[in-house]
Structure formats: C-alpha cells, structure tokens
Design a protein around this motif. Structure first.
Motif: not given
Length: 208
Positions: A24-44
């Motif tokens: 979605i971010a790279n192929e379809i919305l190329e040129g649009e400002p997009v942030v990708h956040v993964s919940m995997d980084h929020y483990y305690k």
C-alpha cells in the motif's frame, strides 16, 4: 490542519500484514506521505526476567505489549507530532534502549496481530483491515522467518507455535475479524484488494 488517516492491519503471525502494508505504502501510494508502524516494536522489555524466563512468555498475549505507549504515539501522529519508535531485539526478547525518530504524515499504517483485538488501539483506526491466511501457510512462513531472522531452532518454534501462537490466534486474533472493515484473503499477488484499499485511502486524502 489536514486530518491524519490511520489504517490498522491485523492478522495472525506471518499472515502477510507487513507485506500488505508495504505494498500500500510503496506501490500504490508512491509519492504520498505515509508512515508505517509495527506493533512488534512495542513489546515490553521484561528486564527483570532471565532469557530462559522470557522464552516461556506468551508474546501473542496483550499483556506483553506496551499498549499505553503505542496509543500515545498514535495520538501524537494524529496531532502531526513526531514520535520515537523503540527498537526491539527479537533474539534477546528485550528493548534495545534505542529508538527511531518518525515524522508525522498524512497516512499512518499500523500492523500487528492484536491491533483489532485491543479496543484502545482499534478505536483509533479509520480503516480496519484483517489479513486472512491459511494456518499451514502462516506456520511455514513463521518457521522460515524465525529460523532465518531470529535465530530460533525448529524445535523451539514448533513448541512455541503449539503452546502459545496457535491458541492465542484462536482466542484473540481470529475473533477480531468481526471488527474489520475489509477482509483480505492473502496471496502474494492479491493486487485487487490492495488497489481497493489504496483507492479508499486516496479518496480520504482528497477530502482532506
């Protein structure tokens, strides 16, 4: 100030959530400002536990996540403020103490196995997506990823899958499909679903 659109992508472990997010971010919305956040980084971090004790934890359970911090970060991005995403080390089951600065954007894509199960996160989404992938495909992808990227043994992966991953999927993840706006049957070439999602996002961006 323009609205920020938050897209939530849920699904089982190794179901293809990140692949869909990146498409979605790279192929379809190329040129649009997009942030990708993964919940995997929020483990305690569970700094008080030994490595052996951490290995016994159920990382597919909501209690292992820092939900408050993730919600705080989503709210900051919604307010167009930067965040510092923590960097998690899967080989040691701990936070590294470092972070990555992420600037605000028009679109935020959050992916995580429990992102639709946890109400505090779910209610922050403007578009909620569930990636539905066959159990055997998810297990094979899970096995490949954890042996190559996370240094786990096959025996440990199988034990973890049977004792925590599969039961948690049935209890927490699979039932969260009821909260999805869009259900995507996953395949590497399911471009029609990605196109539909991207078209909806572009419509929201035009309205903004």
């Amino acid at each position: 100030m323009k609205n920020v659109t938050i897209i939530i992508i849920a699904g089982g472990s190794a179901s293809g959530k990140t692949n869909v997010a990146l498409k979605i971010a790279n192929e379809i919305l190329e040129g649009e400002p997009v942030v990708h956040v993964s919940m995997d980084h929020y483990y305690k971090s569970f700094a008080n536990l030994s490595f052996e004790e951490k290995q016994k934890l159920n990382f597919d359970h909501p209690s292992t996540l820092d939900i408050d911090l993730l919600c705080q970060h989503l709210d900051l991005l919604k307010q167009r403020k930067p965040i510092d995403i923590p960097i998690y080390d899967f080989t040691t089951h701990s936070q590294t103490g470092t972070s990555t600065r992420v600037e605000p954007s028009d679109v935020v894509i959050l992916d995580g196995i429990l992102s639709l199960h946890i109400e505090e996160i779910r209610k922050r989404g403007d578009i909620r997506i569930f990636i539905r992938t066959d159990d055997d495909i998810r297990f094979i992808r899970h096995l490949q990823r954890d042996t190559v990227e996370r240094g786990r043994s096959v025996a440990d992966i199988i034990e973890q899958y049977l004792t925590t991953v599969r039961p948690s999927y049935k209890y927490f993840v699979e039932t969260s499909i009821d909260h999805a706006d869009i259900i995507v049957p996953y395949s590497e070439y399911n471009t029609i679903a990605v196109d539909m999602i991207a078209t909806k996002i572009k419509s929201l961006l035009r309205k903004n």
